[in-house]
Design an enzyme around this catalytic site. Structure first.
Site, short mmCIF file in Angstrom:
data_model
loop_
_atom_site.label_atom_id
_atom_site.label_comp_id
_atom_site.label_asym_id
_atom_site.label_seq_id
_atom_site.Cartn_x
_atom_site.Cartn_y
_atom_site.Cartn_z
N ASP A 136 10.61 9.84 -19.76
CA ASP A 136 9.82 8.58 -20.02
C ASP A 136 10.17 7.41 -20.90
OD1 ASP A 136 7.40 7.02 -19.59
OD2 ASP A 136 6.68 7.94 -21.51
N GLU A 172 4.55 7.59 -31.12
CA GLU A 172 3.35 7.04 -30.82
C GLU A 172 2.19 7.82 -31.50
OE1 GLU A 172 3.52 4.54 -26.85
OE2 GLU A 172 4.38 6.52 -26.44
N LYS A 209 10.89 -7.13 -24.83
CA LYS A 209 10.35 -6.93 -26.25
C LYS A 209 11.09 -8.12 -27.08
CE LYS A 209 8.29 -2.52 -26.34
NZ LYS A 209 7.00 -2.42 -26.74
N HIS A 259 10.75 -2.50 -19.48
CA HIS A 259 9.99 -3.82 -20.26
C HIS A 259 10.84 -3.91 -21.53
CE1 HIS A 259 7.40 -0.58 -21.48
NE2 HIS A 259 6.93 -1.40 -22.34
N LYS A 273 10.89 1.88 -13.66
CA LYS A 273 11.59 3.02 -14.00
C LYS A 273 10.60 4.17 -13.89
CE LYS A 273 9.14 4.36 -17.78
NZ LYS A 273 8.53 4.55 -18.99
N HIS A 311 14.19 3.53 -22.00
CA HIS A 311 14.14 2.63 -23.09
C HIS A 311 14.92 2.66 -24.44
CE1 HIS A 311 10.37 1.60 -20.77
NE2 HIS A 311 9.66 2.60 -21.45
N LYS A 317 4.81 11.70 -28.60
CA LYS A 317 3.26 11.24 -28.29
C LYS A 317 2.36 11.88 -29.48
CE LYS A 317 3.38 9.19 -24.21
NZ LYS A 317 3.25 7.57 -24.04
C1 BG6 Z 1 6.10 3.15 -21.35
C2 BG6 Z 1 5.90 4.54 -21.44
O1 BG6 Z 1 7.39 2.73 -20.47
O2 BG6 Z 1 6.26 2.77 -22.31
C3 BG6 Z 1 4.85 4.96 -22.12
O3 BG6 Z 1 5.78 5.38 -19.89
C4 BG6 Z 1 4.97 4.23 -23.43
O4 BG6 Z 1 4.56 6.34 -22.26
C5 BG6 Z 1 5.08 2.69 -23.50
O5 BG6 Z 1 3.77 4.56 -24.07
C6 BG6 Z 1 5.56 2.26 -24.54
O6 BG6 Z 1 5.81 0.99 -24.44
P1 BG6 Z 1 4.79 -0.25 -25.17
O7 BG6 Z 1 5.19 -1.59 -24.69
O8 BG6 Z 1 3.44 0.00 -24.87
O9 BG6 Z 1 4.91 -0.14 -26.99
#
Ligand code: BG6
Length: 447
Positions: free
Chosen positions: A211, A192, A158, A154, A124, A216, A315
């Site tokens: 992003d 985050e 999870k 991804h 992505k 996601h 963020k």
């Molecule tokens: C990524 C984003 O796809 O997913 C990031 O580009 C983000 O900005 C991350 O921090 C979060 O995923 P994970 O698995 O690290 O918690």
């Protein structure tokens, strides 16, 4: 000689080292994939030894690896032919590249032609907006059939996200109440405490909406809102997700009231001091990229009409919060004589740490007619495989169940496109929040 080759375009890059190779290493260690040859390629002037060292380091163990590295320009037909010639058996091409380079590499591959059975794996964001995603999809299906295109998200690997399936469809108690009759709202939050982490090259062109939300969080929405598929084969599962995403749009079709954007200014999180996003190296402050986005969505189906789905990701937020929360409507009537806190029932699906919680009011200890809040909870730990390993397992087994289908990728752009347009037109102001704070004060989500 192995019978499968993973050709990684962008092998010397950050994604390959941080996520792809560690996920693959774990998958191989647990026997979840047969032996595989690795052909790495990039613009860096590496040799086989350097690539093997990178693989060993990312796998976290010392072992013989069938790995070669070729310096190549992946947008050049001759270079691509050389790379394909270095592969043997089934070829899986992983584009660990920025979207614009991926699109050029695919265009060059169309002219080169691919051996039958080749699979393509894309990261992505798929395209940079609805139009480019559509064009990319049209190009990809000229290379290989849709079932051999794996668009990696991804989050779909999870364990907590996958667990939504078990929670919802293997138990009697939740499905009947996950409807607009009983649910007040659904919040999907991924805040985050990390800032930009030297990713300006990618992030400043994407921002929080693209992003996290466009990709996601919409996938999580689909898992929470979809109807039960009859089976989890790639067709049924992805059809169910696509169906609910087709019914999803901005709440009231008005991004001015249903979206927020903000970026962080200097601040501290614990011991860490973060500079203002605008001052981070590589950031073009004038671009106005948001580091926090909120969007309220409606899902127009019998089951969900009228229930707001509030998606948010930021963020450098002080209180790290990664969860989906289903808030239920109040009980229609509480018998006179029962008093106490009036807390709504909540089902919380926590993504990190992996945990489930159910907030209820009960007749607790003390006065039996006074209600006490209680939380039933269970940690279930992360999956045996990291999310990338889980997704790669499907890729290497030629099972696209956990990959995002082409129509769904376009639909996810379609859902957020009005927000992108409104933001570009300046209809929603870019707010600021100090790093380490809770985000902008007029959040669309309850505090
Ligand atoms: C990524 C984003 O796809 O997913 C990031 O580009 C983000 O900005 C991350 O921090 C979060 O995923 P994970 O698995 O690290 O918690």
């Amino acid at each position: 000689m192995t019978d499968q080759t993973l050709l990684i375009l962008g092998a010397s890059g950050d994604l390959t080292a941080r996520l792809l190779l560690p996920g693959l290493g774990k998958l191989l260690e647990l026997g979840g994939a047969k032996d595989i040859a690795l052909v790495g390629s990039g613009m860096d002037d590496w040799d086989d030894e350097r690539w093997r060292a990178r693989v060993r380091e990312s796998f976290g163990r010392d072992e013989e690896i069938d790995a070669r590295y070729l310096r190549a320009d992946v947008t050049d037909g001759d270079d691509l032919t050389r790379l394909l010639d270095a592969c043997h058996g089934e070829i899986v091409i992983f584009f660990a590249l920025p979207p614009s380079v991926t699109a050029k590499a695919c265009a060059a591959l169309r002219d080169v032609g691919l051996p039958p059975g080749t699979r393509l794996v894309l990261e992505k964001p798929f395209g940079v907006d609805e139009k480019t995603a559509h064009a990319l999809n049209a190009l990809l299906v000229q290379l290989v059939p849709e079932a051999r295109i794996h668009r990696v998200d991804h989050f779909l690997g999870k364990s907590t996200v996958l667990n939504i399936l078990g929670l919802r469809f293997a138990n009697r108690i939740f499905e009947p109440v996950l409807t607009n009759q009983h649910v007040e709202s659904v919040d999907i939050v991924f805040d985050e405490d990390l800032g930009l982490e030297s990713r300006a090259g990618y992030y400043d062109g994407a921002g929080a909406l693209v992003d996290m939300i466009q990709s996601h969080l919409l996938q999580i929405l689909a898992m929470i809102a979809m109807d039960a598929p009859p089976s989890l084969d790639a067709h049924e599962f992805r059809d169910s997700k696509a169906q609910v995403l087709r019914a999803t749009h901005v709440w009231g079709d008005d991004p001015r009231t249903a979206s927020r954007r903000a970026r962080y200014t200097a601040g501290t999180i614990g011991e860490r001091s973060l500079p203002s996003y605008a001052d981070e190296p590589g950031v073009d402050a004038a671009r106005g990229t948001e580091t926090l986005a909120e969007v309220v969505l409606a899902v127009d189906t019998w089951r969900w009409a009228g229930v707001p789905f509030r998606l948010r990701s930021g963020k450098a937020v002080g209180n790290r919060r990664k969860e989906a929360v289903v808030t239920f409507k109040p009980a229609p009537w509480v018998p006179t004589g029962l008093t106490g806190p009036d807390r709504p029932d909540r089902l919380r699906i926590l993504f990190s740490p992996d945990r489930l919680e159910l907030d209820l009011d009960i007749n607790g200890p003390g006065d039996p007619f006074v209600l006490d809040p209680v939380t039933l909870g269970s940690d279930f730990g992360p999956g045996a495989l990291p999310p990338y390993g889980e997704v790669l397992r499907g890729v290497l087994e030629d099972d696209p169940t956990l990959s995002v289908r082409g129509d769904t990728a376009e639909m996810c752009w379609h859902i957020v496109q009005p927000v992108i347009d409104a933001w570009r037109a300046g209809e929603v102001p870019l707010q600021e929040y100090p790093a380490g704070s809770a985000g902008p004060s007029d959040s669309l989500l309850p505090g």
